[in-house]
Enzyme design. Structure first.
Site, PDB file in Angstrom:
ATOM      1  N   CYS A  12      78.951   1.883 -31.712  1.00 48.36           N
ATOM      2  CA  CYS A  12      78.642   2.396 -30.379  1.00 48.36           C
ATOM      3  C   CYS A  12      77.334   3.191 -30.399  1.00 48.36           C
ATOM      4  O   CYS A  12      76.778   3.496 -31.451  1.00 48.36           O
ATOM      5  CB  CYS A  12      79.780   3.262 -29.852  1.00 48.36           C
ATOM      6  SG  CYS A  12      79.966   4.850 -30.705  1.00 48.36           S
ATOM      7  N   CYS A  52      83.180   4.407 -35.381  1.00 52.46           N
ATOM      8  CA  CYS A  52      83.293   2.949 -35.380  1.00 52.46           C
ATOM      9  C   CYS A  52      82.062   2.305 -36.004  1.00 52.46           C
ATOM     10  O   CYS A  52      82.125   1.193 -36.534  1.00 52.46           O
ATOM     11  CB  CYS A  52      83.504   2.428 -33.958  1.00 52.46           C
ATOM     12  SG  CYS A  52      82.040   2.528 -32.880  1.00 52.46           S
ATOM     13  N   CYS A 112      89.713  18.806 -40.796  1.00 54.35           N
ATOM     14  CA  CYS A 112      89.586  19.320 -39.424  1.00 54.35           C
ATOM     15  C   CYS A 112      88.839  20.647 -39.378  1.00 54.35           C
ATOM     16  O   CYS A 112      87.627  20.702 -39.383  1.00 54.35           O
ATOM     17  CB  CYS A 112      90.963  19.432 -38.767  1.00 54.35           C
ATOM     18  SG  CYS A 112      90.896  19.979 -37.038  1.00 54.35           S
ATOM     19  N   CYS A 134      82.015   9.361 -31.245  1.00 57.95           N
ATOM     20  CA  CYS A 134      82.260   7.915 -31.178  1.00 57.95           C
ATOM     21  C   CYS A 134      82.916   7.532 -29.854  1.00 57.95           C
ATOM     22  O   CYS A 134      83.901   8.145 -29.432  1.00 57.95           O
ATOM     23  CB  CYS A 134      83.154   7.498 -32.344  1.00 57.95           C
ATOM     24  SG  CYS A 134      83.601   5.760 -32.355  1.00 57.95           S
ATOM     25  N   CYS A 174      77.570   6.442 -32.416  1.00 55.35           N
ATOM     26  CA  CYS A 174      77.560   6.238 -33.868  1.00 55.35           C
ATOM     27  C   CYS A 174      76.184   5.815 -34.364  1.00 55.35           C
ATOM     28  O   CYS A 174      75.789   6.162 -35.479  1.00 55.35           O
ATOM     29  CB  CYS A 174      78.608   5.190 -34.261  1.00 55.35           C
ATOM     30  SG  CYS A 174      80.322   5.785 -34.166  1.00 55.35           S
ATOM     31  N   ARG A 183      86.887   8.606 -30.332  1.00 55.15           N
ATOM     32  CA  ARG A 183      86.867  10.027 -30.027  1.00 55.15           C
ATOM     33  C   ARG A 183      88.294  10.538 -29.882  1.00 55.15           C
ATOM     34  O   ARG A 183      89.187   9.823 -29.439  1.00 55.15           O
ATOM     35  CB  ARG A 183      86.092  10.270 -28.739  1.00 55.15           C
ATOM     36  CG  ARG A 183      85.690  11.701 -28.509  1.00 55.15           C
ATOM     37  CD  ARG A 183      84.836  11.852 -27.267  1.00 55.15           C
ATOM     38  NE  ARG A 183      83.646  11.003 -27.290  1.00 55.15           N
ATOM     39  CZ  ARG A 183      82.663  11.105 -26.393  1.00 55.15           C
ATOM     40  NH1 ARG A 183      82.742  12.020 -25.417  1.00 55.15           N
ATOM     41  NH2 ARG A 183      81.617  10.307 -26.460  1.00 55.15           N
ATOM     42  N   HIS A 239      97.249  16.194 -38.992  1.00 58.43           N
ATOM     43  CA  HIS A 239      95.958  15.503 -39.033  1.00 58.43           C
ATOM     44  C   HIS A 239      95.030  16.031 -40.127  1.00 58.43           C
ATOM     45  O   HIS A 239      93.918  15.534 -40.267  1.00 58.43           O
ATOM     46  CB  HIS A 239      95.267  15.567 -37.669  1.00 58.43           C
ATOM     47  CG  HIS A 239      94.915  16.948 -37.208  1.00 58.43           C
ATOM     48  ND1 HIS A 239      95.863  17.833 -36.756  1.00 58.43           N
ATOM     49  CD2 HIS A 239      93.734  17.585 -37.132  1.00 58.43           C
ATOM     50  CE1 HIS A 239      95.270  18.963 -36.412  1.00 58.43           C
ATOM     51  NE2 HIS A 239      93.974  18.850 -36.635  1.00 58.43           N
ATOM     52  N   GLU A 240      95.459  17.007 -40.907  1.00 63.34           N
ATOM     53  CA  GLU A 240      94.696  17.417 -42.078  1.00 63.34           C
ATOM     54  C   GLU A 240      95.450  16.935 -43.307  1.00 63.34           C
ATOM     55  O   GLU A 240      96.574  17.383 -43.550  1.00 63.34           O
ATOM     56  CB  GLU A 240      94.550  18.946 -42.132  1.00 63.34           C
ATOM     57  CG  GLU A 240      93.614  19.513 -41.091  1.00 63.34           C
ATOM     58  CD  GLU A 240      93.312  20.973 -41.345  1.00 63.34           C
ATOM     59  OE1 GLU A 240      92.434  21.509 -40.672  1.00 63.34           O
ATOM     60  OE2 GLU A 240      93.954  21.604 -42.210  1.00 63.34           O
ATOM     61  N   CYS A 256      97.355  22.712 -39.034  1.00 61.38           N
ATOM     62  CA  CYS A 256      96.211  23.240 -38.280  1.00 61.38           C
ATOM     63  C   CYS A 256      96.725  23.800 -36.955  1.00 61.38           C
ATOM     64  O   CYS A 256      97.776  23.380 -36.441  1.00 61.38           O
ATOM     65  CB  CYS A 256      95.212  22.110 -38.043  1.00 61.38           C
ATOM     66  SG  CYS A 256      93.846  22.537 -36.962  1.00 61.38           S
ATOM     67  N   HIS A 257      95.970  24.735 -36.384  1.00 60.44           N
ATOM     68  CA  HIS A 257      96.375  25.329 -35.106  1.00 60.44           C
ATOM     69  C   HIS A 257      96.503  24.276 -34.006  1.00 60.44           C
ATOM     70  O   HIS A 257      97.313  24.425 -33.093  1.00 60.44           O
ATOM     71  CB  HIS A 257      95.364  26.400 -34.685  1.00 60.44           C
ATOM     72  CG  HIS A 257      95.764  27.143 -33.455  1.00 60.44           C
ATOM     73  ND1 HIS A 257      95.355  26.766 -32.186  1.00 60.44           N
ATOM     74  CD2 HIS A 257      96.570  28.215 -33.284  1.00 60.44           C
ATOM     75  CE1 HIS A 257      95.881  27.584 -31.305  1.00 60.44           C
ATOM     76  NE2 HIS A 257      96.613  28.475 -31.931  1.00 60.44           N
ATOM     77  N   THR A 258      95.726  23.192 -34.093  1.00 59.93           N
ATOM     78  CA  THR A 258      95.819  22.131 -33.092  1.00 59.93           C
ATOM     79  C   THR A 258      97.205  21.508 -33.088  1.00 59.93           C
ATOM     80  O   THR A 258      97.766  21.200 -32.030  1.00 59.93           O
ATOM     81  CB  THR A 258      94.757  21.051 -33.358  1.00 59.93           C
ATOM     82  OG1 THR A 258      93.469  21.668 -33.354  1.00 59.93           O
ATOM     83  CG2 THR A 258      94.793  19.963 -32.298  1.00 59.93           C
ATOM     84  N   ARG A 260      95.428  28.479 -44.258  1.00 61.80           N
ATOM     85  CA  ARG A 260      95.890  27.107 -44.392  1.00 61.80           C
ATOM     86  C   ARG A 260      97.081  27.075 -45.350  1.00 61.80           C
ATOM     87  O   ARG A 260      97.062  27.689 -46.409  1.00 61.80           O
ATOM     88  CB  ARG A 260      94.791  26.189 -44.925  1.00 61.80           C
ATOM     89  CG  ARG A 260      93.798  25.749 -43.848  1.00 61.80           C
ATOM     90  CD  ARG A 260      94.478  24.871 -42.820  1.00 61.80           C
ATOM     91  NE  ARG A 260      93.578  24.440 -41.766  1.00 61.80           N
ATOM     92  CZ  ARG A 260      93.412  25.058 -40.598  1.00 61.80           C
ATOM     93  NH1 ARG A 260      94.077  26.185 -40.364  1.00 61.80           N
ATOM     94  NH2 ARG A 260      92.620  24.566 -39.675  1.00 61.80           N
TER      95      ARG A 260
END
Length: 380
Positions: A103, A100, A178, A114, A106, A118, A70-71, A48-50, A373
């Site tokens: 909270c 979670c 993502c 969250c 959530c 977060r 993270h993907e 991903c670009h992130t 992707r």
């Protein structure tokens, strides 16, 4: 029960030792999960670009050595104390933000932010004890957004895992972790266009194309793609865009062009660039009385959104969204089912596939703007 339960696992991981340098495939040690943690075997991951942004260390204090990613799609190997909703063998998607369940956010039906889980791009360690679960010969290797999927095994907080249909192909649905979900949800959950409506999409990268896909699913009749790169227009047709604008082709603001061509403005707009100029255009191009603009892109730190207050007083609505307003554990399994039911097309987002040993090719494809992707197969 797997023989690795409770044991340190040695496996391959792509480690970023320095900012902007090629990742190196290393043998790492992955510790067992602690309380409220799950250890996964990652089968497929995606770039991903992130990942690229923080790998280049733009706008942040570098935290290296680090395992990005993270993907992904994976299978639960073992669970820590207190984990009751997942068991070994379950198929899951890791999500960079969590749920979670306890909270105020959530508990709210209006938010997915969250308090506990977060996104945090700076932390690099697990919440339970402030330590990393990765190491090489005793040297700690840091996590990234709590997922670190560029590793054959990883440890993730249970609140950041969405349990999905085991029949869903992980090499396809992994992209829902993502950007694709972010764009899709921005349209379907936040902008909420009606059948036959008009939608303008600002930015035709992966997130923007997913936003266009959401407009297509919703039945919008006019989907206007706005991008500074006209080379993206033909690809965007696959995602429902049927009209295109390059702001550089006009001597006046593109929002004025859109308002003229749509008899006062579009019904909905979704901004997916992070450009403050695009954000302002996206808001000002929606119709008075009912127009809704949704901001998705992350602006620069010093940017300021400026528009005349009458734009708001004339009953235009401006909204922001994070991860498409999806609650990871509650909602993402349903997005997977949209794909399984052939309501959502994911294959057209996947432009390349590489073996894990060639993960740096995925970075090359993205840096050159050649991929939407790229799937990375961990078993090759």
């Amino acid at each position: 029960m797997s023989s690795t339960v409770g044991q340190v696992i040695k496996c391959k991981a792509a480690v970023a030792w320095e900012a902007g340098k090629p990742l190196v495939i290393e043998e790492v040690e992955v510790a067992p999960p602690q309380a409220n943690e799950v250890r996964l075997r990652i089968l497929f991951t995606s770039l991903c670009h992130t990942d690229v942004y923080f790998w280049e260390a733009k706008g942040q204090a570098p935290l290296f050595p680090r395992i990005f990613g993270h993907e992904a799609g994976g299978i639960v190997e073992s669970v820590g104390e207190g984990v009751t909703n997942l068991k070994p063998g379950d198929h899951v998607l890791p999500i960079f933000t969590g749920e979670c369940g306890d909270c105020r956010h959530c508990q709210s039906e209006e938010s997915n932010l969250c308090d506990l889980l977060r996104i945090n791009t700076d932390r690099g360690v697990m919440l339970n004890d402030g330590k990393t679960r990765f190491s090489i010969n005793g040297q700690p290797i840091y996590h990234f957004v709590g997922t670190s999927t560029f590793s054959e095994y990883t440890v993730i907080h249970v609140g950041c895992l969405a349990k999905i249909n085991p029949a869903a192909p992980l090499d396809k649905v992994c992209v829902l972790s993502c950007g694709i979900s972010t764009g899709l949800g921005a349209t379907l959950n936040v902008a909420k266009p009606t059948k036959g409506s008009s939608v303008a999409i600002f930015g035709l990268g992966a997130v923007g194309l997913a936003a266009a896909e959401g407009a297509r699913i919703a039945g919008a009749s006019r989907i206007i793609g706005v991008d500074l790169n006209p080379a993206r227009f033909e690809e965007a047709r696959k995602f429902g865009c049927n009209e295109f604008l390059n702001p550089r082709d006009y001597k006046r603001p593109v929002q004025e062009v859109i308002a003229e061509m749509t008899d006062g403005g579009v019904d909905r707009s979704v901004e997916c660039t992070g450009s403050i100029h695009a954000m302002i255009s996206a808001f000002e191009c929606v119709h008075d009385g009912w127009g809704v603009a949704v901001l998705v892109g992350v602006p620069s730190r010093d940017d300021a959104f400026k528009t005349h207050p009458m734009k708001l007083l004339n009953e235009r609505t401006l909204k922001g969204t994070f991860f498409g307003n999806y609650k990871p554990r509650s909602d993402i399994p349903g997005v997977v089912e949209k794909y399984m039911n052939q309501e959502l097309e994911l294959e057209k987002f996947i432009t390349h596939t590489v073996p894990f040993s060639e993960i740096n090719k995925a970075f090359d494809y993205m840096l050159k703007g050649e991929s939407i992707r790229c799937i990375i197969r961990m078993d090759e």
